[in-house]
Design a protein around this motif. Structure first.
Motif, short mmCIF file in Angstrom:
data_model
loop_
_atom_site.label_atom_id
_atom_site.label_comp_id
_atom_site.label_asym_id
_atom_site.label_seq_id
_atom_site.Cartn_x
_atom_site.Cartn_y
_atom_site.Cartn_z
N VAL A 147 0.83 -1.21 0.00
CA VAL A 147 0.00 0.00 0.00
C VAL A 147 0.87 1.26 0.00
O VAL A 147 0.53 2.26 -0.64
N THR A 148 2.01 1.22 0.68
CA THR A 148 2.89 2.38 0.71
C THR A 148 3.48 2.67 -0.67
O THR A 148 3.51 3.83 -1.11
N VAL A 149 3.93 1.65 -1.36
CA VAL A 149 4.54 1.86 -2.67
C VAL A 149 3.50 2.33 -3.70
O VAL A 149 3.86 2.93 -4.72
N SER A 182 -5.86 2.05 -10.75
CA SER A 182 -7.12 2.14 -10.00
C SER A 182 -7.00 1.43 -8.66
O SER A 182 -6.19 0.51 -8.50
N VAL A 183 -7.83 1.84 -7.71
CA VAL A 183 -7.78 1.22 -6.39
C VAL A 183 -8.19 -0.25 -6.45
O VAL A 183 -7.75 -1.06 -5.63
N PHE A 184 -9.01 -0.61 -7.42
CA PHE A 184 -9.40 -2.01 -7.55
C PHE A 184 -8.25 -2.85 -8.09
O PHE A 184 -8.01 -3.97 -7.62
N VAL A 185 -7.53 -2.30 -9.06
CA VAL A 185 -6.36 -3.02 -9.58
C VAL A 185 -5.32 -3.20 -8.48
O VAL A 185 -4.73 -4.28 -8.34
N LEU A 186 -5.13 -2.17 -7.66
CA LEU A 186 -4.19 -2.29 -6.55
C LEU A 186 -4.67 -3.35 -5.55
O LEU A 186 -3.86 -4.09 -4.99
N TYR A 187 -5.97 -3.42 -5.34
CA TYR A 187 -6.53 -4.45 -4.46
C TYR A 187 -6.18 -5.84 -4.99
O TYR A 187 -5.78 -6.72 -4.22
N LEU A 188 -6.30 -6.03 -6.29
CA LEU A 188 -5.95 -7.33 -6.88
C LEU A 188 -4.45 -7.60 -6.78
O LEU A 188 -4.03 -8.73 -6.51
N LEU A 189 -3.63 -6.56 -6.98
CA LEU A 189 -2.19 -6.72 -6.86
C LEU A 189 -1.80 -7.04 -5.42
O LEU A 189 -0.88 -7.84 -5.18
N LEU A 190 -2.49 -6.43 -4.47
CA LEU A 190 -2.25 -6.76 -3.06
C LEU A 190 -2.50 -8.24 -2.83
O LEU A 190 -1.73 -8.92 -2.14
N TRP A 191 -3.54 -8.77 -3.43
CA TRP A 191 -3.86 -10.19 -3.25
C TRP A 191 -2.83 -11.09 -3.94
O TRP A 191 -2.58 -12.20 -3.47
N VAL A 192 -2.24 -10.63 -5.01
CA VAL A 192 -1.16 -11.41 -5.65
C VAL A 192 -0.01 -11.57 -4.67
O VAL A 192 0.55 -12.66 -4.51
N THR A 216 2.58 -3.10 -12.53
CA THR A 216 1.58 -4.17 -12.50
C THR A 216 2.15 -5.46 -13.08
O THR A 216 1.97 -6.55 -12.51
N ALA A 217 2.84 -5.34 -14.21
CA ALA A 217 3.37 -6.52 -14.89
C ALA A 217 4.43 -7.22 -14.04
O ALA A 217 4.52 -8.46 -14.04
N MET A 218 5.25 -6.44 -13.33
CA MET A 218 6.31 -7.04 -12.50
C MET A 218 5.73 -7.88 -11.36
O MET A 218 6.20 -8.98 -11.08
N ILE A 219 4.67 -7.36 -10.72
CA ILE A 219 4.07 -8.09 -9.60
C ILE A 219 3.40 -9.37 -10.09
O ILE A 219 3.63 -10.47 -9.54
N ILE A 220 2.60 -9.25 -11.15
CA ILE A 220 1.91 -10.43 -11.68
C ILE A 220 2.90 -11.39 -12.32
O ILE A 220 2.81 -12.62 -12.13
N GLY A 221 3.85 -10.84 -13.08
CA GLY A 221 4.82 -11.68 -13.78
C GLY A 221 5.69 -12.47 -12.82
O GLY A 221 5.97 -13.65 -13.05
#
Length: 386
Positions: free
Chosen positions: A138-140, A152-162, A223-228
């Protein structure tokens, strides 16, 4: 309730038999960070308790989270035409993040250096790590934020879950194999995040607006780095490690149900929160994203801690975490229309309740194991036997 004992006698007996077993194969960790940590740990006095180092690093991440919450409460500070976070704050956050990462790397070395390694130390370390996942993600987020050039806050929510899934996956491995395979993504992400903070202070958040390759923006790279990393490194390596244990007939659990038990509560937490997000009368994630992330991350931390207790004590993981009950009740009240105007208040009350309950759980478990092993959590001196 104040003296409630969360660790069962069966689990205490399991802790007595516990032997630490971990594998770290990350080249960055092995050839760069460990030599660095081996040097840094020599700075600390031998009377300093490893858990105090662990807790200090965790508090730095918490400080970063609330510092950024002050300068960027709604994640719009990095958007165009908004007042940006001061450069000095980015420098401070970057340095503190790296110091926190360093402290997390040297606490175990300090334990071995002072001959004070214990199951409590490992549980304390990994338990705080489970909560730290939310704080650093959340800080980054504030480096990009939301808006036209953000995420978007929803995309960040999904990235948090990743990130949360990557964490629980490593402890799912240990629950089934008895070996903790340290994820590569953690070391890479911590070094990268620290560098990103410092670079942001130097070039400004405006630098992240421009495409770095064709029309591919830095937010897309984020986004790609976290998911990838999760799809190409974390998940494949976990499956390979699990398969090796299966082929060598060393799995601790044989049925599919028992093997998958650790995923039940995290999956239900994810599903319940998704229901709340999509059926929220006031669009709760858009209105209170930081608070919502905090609530999810804290509930997840409690689920993770209870799993870690089970895998370290070689006891059965419980399918459902009790914190899901008040969450489900609040969601029912909100989406059923019983109290549509109380949604914001209910989120605040639920977050406060989950946070206090998790802290109570943590303090209770640490106190109980400290008494069981006759040690002090934040001191190397033995408790008095009088």
């Amino acid at each position: 309730m104040a003296g409630y004992e969360y660790v069962t006698p069966e689990q205490l007996a399991g802790f007595d038999k516990y032997k630490y077993s971990a594998v770290d194969s990350n080249p960055l960790s092995l050839y760069v960070m460990h030599p660095f940590w081996n040097t840094i740990v020599k700075i600390f006095p031998t009377w300093l308790a490893p858990n105090l180092i662990t807790f200090s690093g965790f508090l730095l991440l918490v400080f970063n989270f609330f510092l950024m919450a002050y300068f960027d409460p709604d994640f719009y500070a990095s958007a165009p035409d908004h007042e940006h976070v001061p450069n000095r704050v980015w420098v401070m956050v970057g340095l503190l993040n790296f110091v926190a990462y360093t402290l997390d790397g040297v606490d175990g070395k300090q334990a071995r250096r002072t001959n004070s390694s214990s199951p409590l130390g490992e549980l304390f370390d990994h338990g705080l790590d489970s909560w730290a996942c939310m704080f650093f993600v959340v800080t980054v987020y504030s480096t990009f934020g939301r808006g036209s050039n953000g995420v978007s806050v929803f995309v960040l929510y999904l990235l948090l879950w990743v990130v949360l899934f990557s964490f629980i996956l490593s402890h799912w491995e240990k629950y089934n194999t008895g070996i903790l395979f340290l994820p590569w993504g953690y070391d890479i992400s911590q070094v990268t995040i620290s560098v990103v903070y410092i670079v942001t202070a130097i070039v400004g958040v405006e630098a992240w607006y421009a495409p770095f390759l064709f029309n591919f923006l830095y937010r897309d790279l984020f986004t790609a780095m976290i998911i990838g990393c999760a799809l190409t490194v974390t998940v494949p390596m976990s499956l390979i490690n699990f398969y090796k244990a299966y082929k060598s007939n060393t799995l601790k659990h044989r049925s599919v149900y028992e093997i998958m038990l650790p995923f039940f509560s995290p999956a239900l937490l994810f599903i319940l929160c998704m229901i709340w997000i999509f059926m929220s009368p006031s669009d709760i994630l858009e209105v209170h994203p930081r608070l919502f992330y905090f609530m999810v991350g804290t509930a997840f931390a409690n689920i993770s801690c209870q799993l870690i207790v089970c895998q370290m004590s070689s006891t059965r993981c419980q399918p459902l975490n009790w914190m899901l009950l008040p969450l489900a009740l609040v969601i029912f009240v909100v989406i059923s229309g019983v109290a549509p105007h109380w949604e914001n208040l209910l989120l605040y009350l639920l977050t406060a309740f989950i946070t206090l309950a998790h802290i109570h759980y943590g303090v209770g478990v640490v106190s109980q194991l400290s008494r069981h092993f006759n040690i002090r959590p934040f001191s190397l001196k033995k408790p008095s036997t009088d």
